[in-house]
Design an enzyme around this catalytic site. Structure first.
Site, PDB file in Angstrom:
ATOM      1  N   ARG A  73       0.982  -1.321   0.089  1.00 16.52           N
ATOM      2  CA  ARG A  73      -0.052   0.488   0.063  1.00 16.52           C
ATOM      3  C   ARG A  73       0.923   1.365  -0.132  1.00 16.52           C
ATOM      4  NH1 ARG A  73      -2.936   3.544   0.204  1.00 16.52           N
ATOM      5  NH2 ARG A  73      -5.079   4.456   1.180  1.00 16.52           N
ATOM      6  N   GLU A  81     -11.235   4.120  -5.111  1.00 15.27           N
ATOM      7  CA  GLU A  81     -10.909   2.860  -4.951  1.00 15.27           C
ATOM      8  C   GLU A  81     -10.872   2.637  -6.283  1.00 15.27           C
ATOM      9  OE1 GLU A  81     -10.519   0.795  -2.677  1.00 15.27           O
ATOM     10  OE2 GLU A  81      -9.693   1.675  -1.412  1.00 15.27           O
ATOM     11  N   ARG A 124      -0.732  -5.075   4.584  1.00 17.01           N
ATOM     12  CA  ARG A 124      -0.180  -4.754   3.480  1.00 17.01           C
ATOM     13  C   ARG A 124       0.642  -4.095   3.479  1.00 17.01           C
ATOM     14  NH1 ARG A 124      -4.870  -2.059   0.353  1.00 17.01           N
ATOM     15  NH2 ARG A 124      -4.842  -1.417   1.841  1.00 17.01           N
TER      16      ARG A 124
END
Length: 207
Positions: A73, A81, A124
């Site tokens: 990330r 998104e 992440r």
């Protein structure tokens, strides 16, 4: 007679009572526990070393990529998104897909290197990423396809004034969009408090 004058009565000091057996055992026990904690902390310090990943990137959306098996990330930014839409000139458009395309263009087929030590709640790696000399975190905000999410506020202000990317129209903050779409991941802003929380979570994750 002493040249310092007559001496007063000597003080008497009472000897300290000996510690009980239980007190000794308690002190020894606390010392052993503290020593054990120090050993565990020393053994876990390597977990906080910066992780570095490099290779060909698979771009998932405007702020997340894959490098090999590592999900990353991009730290300090928040892009629309992938399924998110924004609005410009009175019509909806697929800003999430355009944000992904922007990141693909910035990478331009070059190897990507990312470094970081924190992880989000989805495991992440929160990474600072580069493709050649391009700082991908900053460049995505400068291009107007991500908002500052704990960093790069100055770059966001420039992009907003220039009306580039999502700033050319209206849009819902990615975090607000996720809140209204419960099947989407919930991100946390990467500010100072969030970084402290990530550090605590990263430490206790290995106990």
């Amino acid at each position: 007679m002493s040249r310092f004058g007559p001496r007063g009565p000597r003080r008497r000091y009472a000897a300290s009572p000996p510690r009980s057996l239980w007190r000794k055992l308690l002190d020894y026990g606390l010392a052993i526990v503290l020593l054990g904690l120090l050993i565990l902390v020393a053994a876990r310090l390597d977990r906080f070393e910066t992780r570095k990943e490099q290779g060909t990137a698979i771009v998932n959306d405007g702020d997340s990529i894959m490098l090999g098996a590592e999900r990353i990330r991009i730290r300090g930014i928040d892009a629309p998104e992938y399924q998110q839409t924004c609005r410009k000139a009175g019509a909806d458009y697929a800003c999430g897909k355009l944000a992904r395309q922007s990141l693909v263009r910035l990478i331009a087929g070059r190897p990507v290197s990312c470094s970081g030590w924190q992880r989000d709640r989805y495991g992440r790696l929160l990474g600072d990423c580069r493709a050649g000399d391009t700082d991908l975190n900053r460049a995505q905000v400068q291009a107007g396809w991500a908002v500052a999410f704990g960093d790069f506020e100055t770059d966001e202000a420039v992009a907003r004034a220039a009306k580039v990317g999502i700033w050319a129209g209206t849009f819902e903050e990615p975090q607000d969009w996720r809140d209204s779409h419960h099947d989407a991941p919930v991100e946390r802003k990467h500010g100072t408090l969030a970084s402290f929380g990530d550090a605590v979570r990263e430490f206790f994750r290995f106990w």
